[in-house]
Design a protein around this motif. Structure first.
Motif, PDB file in Angstrom:
ATOM      1  N   THR A 258       0.827  -1.204   0.000  1.00 34.12           N
ATOM      2  CA  THR A 258       0.000   0.000   0.000  1.00 34.12           C
ATOM      3  C   THR A 258       0.863   1.257   0.000  1.00 34.12           C
ATOM      4  O   THR A 258       0.605   2.209  -0.746  1.00 34.12           O
ATOM      5  CB  THR A 258      -0.933   0.002   1.225  1.00 34.12           C
ATOM      6  OG1 THR A 258      -1.875  -1.071   1.092  1.00 34.12           O
ATOM      7  CG2 THR A 258      -1.692   1.317   1.343  1.00 34.12           C
ATOM      8  N   LEU A 259       1.909   1.275   0.824  1.00 36.95           N
ATOM      9  CA  LEU A 259       2.798   2.437   0.866  1.00 36.95           C
ATOM     10  C   LEU A 259       3.556   2.591  -0.453  1.00 36.95           C
ATOM     11  O   LEU A 259       3.769   3.713  -0.930  1.00 36.95           O
ATOM     12  CB  LEU A 259       3.767   2.317   2.037  1.00 36.95           C
ATOM     13  CG  LEU A 259       3.128   2.391   3.432  1.00 36.95           C
ATOM     14  CD1 LEU A 259       4.175   2.183   4.516  1.00 36.95           C
ATOM     15  CD2 LEU A 259       2.407   3.718   3.639  1.00 36.95           C
ATOM     16  N   ALA A 260       3.945   1.469  -1.052  1.00 41.56           N
ATOM     17  CA  ALA A 260       4.602   1.534  -2.362  1.00 41.56           C
ATOM     18  C   ALA A 260       3.636   2.068  -3.420  1.00 41.56           C
ATOM     19  O   ALA A 260       4.032   2.809  -4.330  1.00 41.56           O
ATOM     20  CB  ALA A 260       5.118   0.153  -2.761  1.00 41.56           C
ATOM     21  N   THR A 261       2.360   1.706  -3.295  1.00 44.22           N
ATOM     22  CA  THR A 261       1.341   2.221  -4.212  1.00 44.22           C
ATOM     23  C   THR A 261       1.206   3.732  -4.071  1.00 44.22           C
ATOM     24  O   THR A 261       1.118   4.462  -5.066  1.00 44.22           O
ATOM     25  CB  THR A 261      -0.015   1.545  -3.934  1.00 44.22           C
ATOM     26  OG1 THR A 261       0.087   0.145  -4.217  1.00 44.22           O
ATOM     27  CG2 THR A 261      -1.120   2.150  -4.790  1.00 44.22           C
ATOM     28  N   ILE A 262       1.203   4.222  -2.833  1.00 44.70           N
ATOM     29  CA  ILE A 262       1.099   5.663  -2.597  1.00 44.70           C
ATOM     30  C   ILE A 262       2.310   6.385  -3.173  1.00 44.70           C
ATOM     31  O   ILE A 262       2.192   7.479  -3.744  1.00 44.70           O
ATOM     32  CB  ILE A 262       0.944   5.943  -1.090  1.00 44.70           C
ATOM     33  CG1 ILE A 262      -0.410   5.411  -0.608  1.00 44.70           C
ATOM     34  CG2 ILE A 262       1.079   7.427  -0.783  1.00 44.70           C
ATOM     35  CD1 ILE A 262      -0.603   5.469   0.884  1.00 44.70           C
ATOM     36  N   ASP A 263       3.474   5.773  -3.051  1.00 47.74           N
ATOM     37  CA  ASP A 263       4.686   6.359  -3.630  1.00 47.74           C
ATOM     38  C   ASP A 263       4.537   6.494  -5.146  1.00 47.74           C
ATOM     39  O   ASP A 263       4.813   7.550  -5.730  1.00 47.74           O
ATOM     40  CB  ASP A 263       5.884   5.479  -3.279  1.00 47.74           C
ATOM     41  CG  ASP A 263       7.212   6.124  -3.660  1.00 47.74           C
ATOM     42  OD1 ASP A 263       7.228   7.340  -3.949  1.00 47.74           O
ATOM     43  OD2 ASP A 263       8.236   5.418  -3.670  1.00 47.74           O
ATOM     44  N   GLN A 264       4.088   5.431  -5.789  1.00 43.45           N
ATOM     45  CA  GLN A 264       3.895   5.467  -7.241  1.00 43.45           C
ATOM     46  C   GLN A 264       2.790   6.447  -7.627  1.00 43.45           C
ATOM     47  O   GLN A 264       2.890   7.153  -8.639  1.00 43.45           O
ATOM     48  CB  GLN A 264       3.551   4.067  -7.760  1.00 43.45           C
ATOM     49  CG  GLN A 264       4.662   3.040  -7.621  1.00 43.45           C
ATOM     50  CD  GLN A 264       5.842   3.323  -8.539  1.00 43.45           C
ATOM     51  OE1 GLN A 264       5.737   4.092  -9.496  1.00 43.45           O
ATOM     52  NE2 GLN A 264       6.969   2.705  -8.251  1.00 43.45           N
ATOM     53  N   LEU A 265       1.747   6.502  -6.816  1.00 44.23           N
ATOM     54  CA  LEU A 265       0.639   7.413  -7.094  1.00 44.23           C
ATOM     55  C   LEU A 265       1.110   8.868  -7.047  1.00 44.23           C
ATOM     56  O   LEU A 265       0.730   9.687  -7.902  1.00 44.23           O
ATOM     57  CB  LEU A 265      -0.489   7.184  -6.086  1.00 44.23           C
ATOM     58  CG  LEU A 265      -1.732   8.062  -6.219  1.00 44.23           C
ATOM     59  CD1 LEU A 265      -2.359   7.920  -7.600  1.00 44.23           C
ATOM     60  CD2 LEU A 265      -2.750   7.700  -5.129  1.00 44.23           C
TER      61      LEU A 265
END
Length: 500
Positions: A258-265
């Motif tokens: 989830t945190l990696a997704t936020i980074d990419q987002l």
């Protein structure tokens, strides 16, 4: 004040070149003959030192802040209200040449200016300038300028965070926003405040959390908050994700994904913004986003930079949705209510959570590059504006899941899928998303001799889908479709009973 504090504040009163906005000079002229002392304080002075754009104006005075704020509002012909009558804080809303300016005027928190500054959160926010005098004369008893120059975030006193635990979360945000190293004792106090954070009002927690999420590097702030034990107090439901394995190449738990997704987002949002750099297009994944989505850049910027109740930024809500969407709709609903989100914000979060798999479930373009117009219509019918958010979260999640194992051809197909959706929303809204009605319920009931009921609503929606797909063009087409549909299903006065 300790000896160390005195040494750090040795430069108090020394002239500095501070970058003031025009509104400050306007206020200086208005208050030139004011009898009571009036000081610029807090973030206003910090941002002038850092040459950051002015967002709002903070002022402090030994007498009534509410009365002075009302006077300023009258002089500026702005709006006024008592922000905090108990603490004697007044707010002015002023429409300047460059947009809305918020001016807060507060009575000293203590007996004098130095004590007021000592009662603040961090030294970088505890500098002052007398607005009636020399705007280059910095009053800095705690050494905020020196800490700012040395890129250090330091509490004003050993009691600063203990007295107001929300300052721990603010410290995380400001350390990331200004690229500061948190001084060890300050870091220790921030970690120790985690349990006390739960006693802070939901509204203050919500607003500070939104501000943290709205950072360009919000994921860095989330990771620091998580390390300090603050994140689990704000969103205890995330503990479930820690114990859940993620379906990603990295093999991390679901929270790490989830945190990696936020980074990419965050990177995707920067890519479609007007603040992106030329280096962005040099990276394959983001470069393809630039080439494919750039024709919708203006519309995407308008969407992501919109606001919710009390000017809460949509960008922060989007990152919040990315953080929460795997926790489940019931969890999100209760969390939103607990944190005093508006019903519209909660509804957007729930829509994203309910439909976040839709974009990756099936392609909206077939092998012959023909768009699935019916599928596109259904996607936007169910998601509306949230469909844009779902699309970008899905792209970010895909990048986070694949990591270094990303297949470039597969990514190009994913991006093409997204472009087809955006094209329909922005360019084909009146044909694919919301085609004009050919018939209404009354005409259907009359032409087909059927009673009012769910069947009528179903037929109207199926006709709209047929219009979106280009299969139904005229009123006659619509009625013929409805007759054929009813003939192919068992129909009684109670409605359809066959398979549909």
């Amino acid at each position: 004040m300790s000896k160390d504090d005195e040494e750090r504040g040795a430069d108090s009163g020394v002239q500095r070149v501070l970058a003031w906005d025009d509104i400050i000079y306007e206020l200086q002229d208005l208050l030139a003959n004011e009898e009571q002392p009036v000081y610029l304080v807090g973030g206003t002075v910090r941002d002038a030192f850092m040459r950051r754009p002015l967002k709002d104006v903070d002022m402090a005075t030994p007498q009534s802040g509410v009365k002075l704020a009302r006077k300023i509002a009258n002089l500026l012909k702005g709006d006024f209200y008592a922000l905090d009558a108990e603490r004697d804080v007044g707010r002015v809303l002023y429409e300047s040449a460059r947009g809305k300016i918020i001016i807060d005027v507060a009575r000293f928190r203590a007996n004098n200016l130095n004590s007021d500054l000592l009662d603040r959160d961090f030294t970088i926010n505890a500098m002052a300038v007398d607005i009636r005098g020399d705007l280059t004369a910095l009053i800095d008893p705690l050494g905020g300028e020196r800490d700012l120059s040395q890129k250090i975030l330091r509490r004003c006193s050993p009691l600063s965070i203990q007295h107001d635990p929300i300052r721990a979360l603010r410290g995380v945000r400001q350390s990331v926003a200004f690229n500061l190293r948190i001084e060890p004792e300050t870091l220790k106090d921030m970690r120790a405040s985690a349990d006390s954070l739960a006693a802070v009002s939901p509204e203050r927690l919500r607003d500070e959390f939104y501000a943290l999420l709205n950072l360009s590097k919000g994921v860095s702030a989330l990771r620091i908050a998580d390390t300090l034990g603050l994140l689990k107090v704000i969103v205890p439901e995330l503990d479930l994700l820690r114990a859940t394995a993620a379906d990603s190449a990295a093999g991390n738990n679901a929270l790490a994904h989830t945190l990696a997704t936020i980074d990419q987002l965050s990177q995707l949002l920067a890519t479609v913004s007007f603040r992106r750099t030329d280096e962005t297009a040099a990276q394959f994944t983001l470069g393809t986003v630039v080439m494919t989505f750039d024709r919708y850049r203006r519309q995407l910027v308008d969407h992501f930079e919109s606001t919710w109740a009390n000017d809460r930024p949509h960008r922060a809500l989007l990152l919040l949705a990315a953080l929460l969407h795997e926790t489940g709709v019931e969890t999100i609903d209760s969390w939103g209510i607990r944190m005093r989100l508006s019903s519209a914000e909660i509804d957007r979060l729930l829509t994203i959570a309910r439909h976040h798999h839709r974009f990756m479930e099936k392609p909206f373009v077939n092998a012959q590059d023909t768009p699935d117009l019916r599928g596109i219509h259904r996607y936007w019918r169910d998601t509306r504006e949230a469909g844009i958010d779902i699309l970008f979260i899905a792209l970010a999640s895909y990048l986070a899941e694949k990591g270094a194992a990303l297949d470039q051809d597969a990514w190009l197909r994913v991006i093409q899928n997204g472009e087809v959706l955006l094209r329909a929303w922005f360019d084909q809204h009146d044909t694919v998303i919301n085609p004009p009605p050919l018939v209404d319920g009354r005409s259907l009931m009359k032409s087909l001799a059927i009673p009012a009921g769910r069947t009528v609503g179903l037929l109207l929606e199926l006709i709209r889908e047929g219009q979106a797909a280009g299969e139904i063009i005229t009123v006659e087409d619509a009625l013929n479709f409805a007759r054929a549909y009813l003939a192919g299903n068992q129909f009684s006065q109670n409605g359809l009973s066959g398979g549909h």
